[in-house]
Design a protein around this motif. Structure first.
Motif, PDB file in Angstrom:
ATOM      1  N   ARG A   1       6.203  -6.092  -3.374  1.00  0.00           N
ATOM      2  CA  ARG A   1       6.412  -5.058  -2.363  1.00  0.00           C
ATOM      3  C   ARG A   1       6.822  -5.650  -1.034  1.00  0.00           C
ATOM      4  NH1 ARG A   1       1.399  -1.288  -1.747  1.00  0.00           N
ATOM      5  NH2 ARG A   1       2.752  -0.618  -0.006  1.00  0.00           N
ATOM      6  N   LEU A   2       6.267  -6.804  -0.700  1.00  0.00           N
ATOM      7  CA  LEU A   2       6.617  -7.453   0.557  1.00  0.00           C
ATOM      8  C   LEU A   2       8.077  -7.896   0.545  1.00  0.00           C
ATOM      9  CD1 LEU A   2       5.787  -8.586   3.320  1.00  0.00           C
ATOM     10  CD2 LEU A   2       5.030 -10.675   2.144  1.00  0.00           C
ATOM     11  N   GLU A   3       8.510  -8.452  -0.573  1.00  0.00           N
ATOM     12  CA  GLU A   3       9.913  -8.865  -0.661  1.00  0.00           C
ATOM     13  C   GLU A   3      10.840  -7.659  -0.546  1.00  0.00           C
ATOM     14  OE1 GLU A   3      10.415 -11.023  -4.249  1.00  0.00           O
ATOM     15  OE2 GLU A   3       9.272 -12.772  -3.581  1.00  0.00           O
ATOM     16  N   GLN A   4      10.490  -6.549  -1.188  1.00  0.00           N
ATOM     17  CA  GLN A   4      11.308  -5.345  -1.089  1.00  0.00           C
ATOM     18  C   GLN A   4      11.331  -4.804   0.342  1.00  0.00           C
ATOM     19  OE1 GLN A   4       9.516  -2.760  -3.963  1.00  0.00           O
ATOM     20  NE2 GLN A   4      10.508  -3.751  -5.729  1.00  0.00           N
TER      21      GLN A   4
ATOM     22  N   PRO B   1      13.686  -9.580   8.185  1.00  0.00           N
ATOM     23  CA  PRO B   1      12.583 -10.547   8.304  1.00  0.00           C
ATOM     24  C   PRO B   1      11.626 -10.250   9.442  1.00  0.00           C
ATOM     25  CG  PRO B   1      14.705 -11.648   8.002  1.00  0.00           C
ATOM     26  CD  PRO B   1      15.010 -10.216   8.275  1.00  0.00           C
ATOM     27  N   ASP B   2      12.152  -9.656  10.538  1.00  0.00           N
ATOM     28  CA  ASP B   2      11.288  -9.425  11.695  1.00  0.00           C
ATOM     29  C   ASP B   2      10.297  -8.286  11.471  1.00  0.00           C
ATOM     30  OD1 ASP B   2      12.635 -11.431  12.964  1.00  0.00           O
ATOM     31  OD2 ASP B   2      14.035 -10.087  13.999  1.00  0.00           O
ATOM     32  N   SER B   3      10.457  -7.537  10.416  1.00  0.00           N
ATOM     33  CA  SER B   3       9.573  -6.400  10.184  1.00  0.00           C
ATOM     34  C   SER B   3       8.169  -6.807   9.795  1.00  0.00           C
ATOM     35  CB  SER B   3      10.165  -5.497   9.101  1.00  0.00           C
ATOM     36  OG  SER B   3      10.283  -6.218   7.871  1.00  0.00           O
ATOM     37  N   ALA B   4       7.953  -8.098   9.442  1.00  0.00           N
ATOM     38  CA  ALA B   4       6.614  -8.576   9.095  1.00  0.00           C
ATOM     39  C   ALA B   4       5.866  -9.133  10.292  1.00  0.00           C
ATOM     40  CB  ALA B   4       6.707  -9.645   8.005  1.00  0.00           C
TER      41      ALA B   4
ATOM     42  N   PRO C   1       6.765  -2.675  10.063  1.00  0.00           N
ATOM     43  CA  PRO C   1       6.390  -1.925   8.859  1.00  0.00           C
ATOM     44  C   PRO C   1       5.930  -2.796   7.706  1.00  0.00           C
ATOM     45  CG  PRO C   1       8.781  -1.915   9.172  1.00  0.00           C
ATOM     46  CD  PRO C   1       8.193  -2.493  10.425  1.00  0.00           C
ATOM     47  N   CYS C   2       6.352  -4.052   7.673  1.00  0.00           N
ATOM     48  CA  CYS C   2       5.950  -4.947   6.580  1.00  0.00           C
ATOM     49  C   CYS C   2       4.743  -5.800   6.935  1.00  0.00           C
ATOM     50  CB  CYS C   2       7.116  -5.864   6.194  1.00  0.00           C
ATOM     51  SG  CYS C   2       8.582  -4.986   5.622  1.00  0.00           S
TER      52      CYS C   2
END
Length: 343
Positions: free
Chosen positions: A42-45, A52-55, A64-65
């Protein structure tokens, strides 16, 4: 006098409870690993969709990640730690069980199957370490001498009693006004009391009807197998011959009988029907032809052994009782002139 093959110590219940715990925990650990893997997917999706910055957490605002990344990281770290712990524990327990010449996994084969299916690395580590332990010298616990802290005073009294009787003096007489028997009393002391015998035990098997997803059905079946295995093992271990009826008893020794008072009830064990007598640490074991073996424990056990030998074999032969060898050896070390080497 040899008591035979009856164990001197309390017959322990069947070991290997940790295998039951492991068989319950391993499926949970496997499901945790599977869920950690799903979170990673799910994290990769999420990263592919939001970038990448969403984590990251930017200006105090989580992307969001970010929650998925934190959950995946924590769960993965916990899974790896549990994986390492089960691997190390399997190696350590395998070597210990192998050296102690125990049965493989204590004979808990249902648990072995469950662990093998859900945690094969732990079972493989245990099996390899168990084989290594079998190749090592067998573990032999150091035998305890009777002069331990709890029985020190009783041991000293037994030596003095032996010396007194060996010198030809009459045995000491104890005043017991509330004793129901007749005649003189040589010993009146508290002991622990237990008997050795087997029994019949029944147990009920559980059967759960499960309907739903395959994982749920498999979990219910595995739960039934583990529950029935635990119930069967408990029933078998409780039914097998072992020490039972543990209690504190007042023990009185007369020239002909050892009396045990349990809650106001007096039980008589005649000396002339005793087939075997032995002493292990602070426990004396008496075996009989028609009744269950008797075990008496306490600081006065060696005094009971000395007086039992004197009462059973008489003033001329009592010193030759084989179970008095530790006392006889201690007395001879205190009086080397009376020992065979000093004559």
């Amino acid at each position: 006098m040899n008591p035979g093959n009856i164990p001197q110590k309390s017959a322990a219940r069947r070991g290997g409870r940790h295998w039951v715990v492991t068989a319950i925990g391993m499926p949970i650990l496997t499901l945790s690993g599977w869920y950690a893997y799903r979170l990673g997917v799910r994290l990769e999706q999420c990263l592919a969709e939001h970038g990448p910055d969403s984590a990251d957490r930017i200006d105090g605002v989580a992307g969001p990640c970010h929650p998925i990344m934190m959950s995946s990281g924590a769960l993965s770290l916990a899974y790896l730690a549990a994986f390492a712990v089960t691997l190390i524990v399997g190696l350590v327990l395998g070597v210990i069980d192998g050296r102690r010449r125990r049965r493989f996994a204590y004979g808990r084969w249902v648990c072995v199957v469950v662990v093998g299916l859900t945690g094969p690395w732990a079972l493989l580590a245990y099996a390899l370490a168990y084989g290594l332990g079998r190749l090592l010298p067998a573990y032999r616990p150091t035998a305890r001498r009777p002069q331990d802290a709890a029985g020190q005073q009783g041991w000293i009294e037994a030596i003095h009693l032996y010396q007194q009787l060996a010198a030809g003096e009459p045995p000491p007489v104890v005043y017991s006004p509330d004793f129901i028997g007749s005649g003189v009393v040589y010993l009146d002391a508290p002991f622990t009391y237990s008997r050795y015998y087997g029994t019949t035990v029944t147990y009920e098997q559980s059967s759960t009807f499960a309907y739903g997803r395959p994982a749920f059905v498999v979990g219910a079946v595995v739960g039934d197998l583990i529950g029935n295995s635990v119930a069967r093992s408990r029933a078998a271990s409780f039914a097998q011959p072992q020490w039972r009826d543990f209690a504190y008893a007042r023990v009185i020794l007369t020239p002909t009988t050892t009396w045990c008072c349990l809650g106001g009830l007096w039980l008589a064990f005649d000396h002339d029907v005793v087939m075997g007598y032995s002493v292990d640490g602070m426990n004396a074991l008496l075996t009989f032809p028609d009744v269950e073996p008797l075990r008496l424990g306490g600081p006065s056990v060696w005094c009971h052994a000395v007086m039992f030998a004197y009462a059973r074999f008489g003033p001329d032969q009592w010193q030759m009782a084989p179970f008095l060898h530790p006392v006889r050896e201690a007395v001879e070390s205190l009086n080397p002139r009376n020992s065979p080497e000093g004559r």
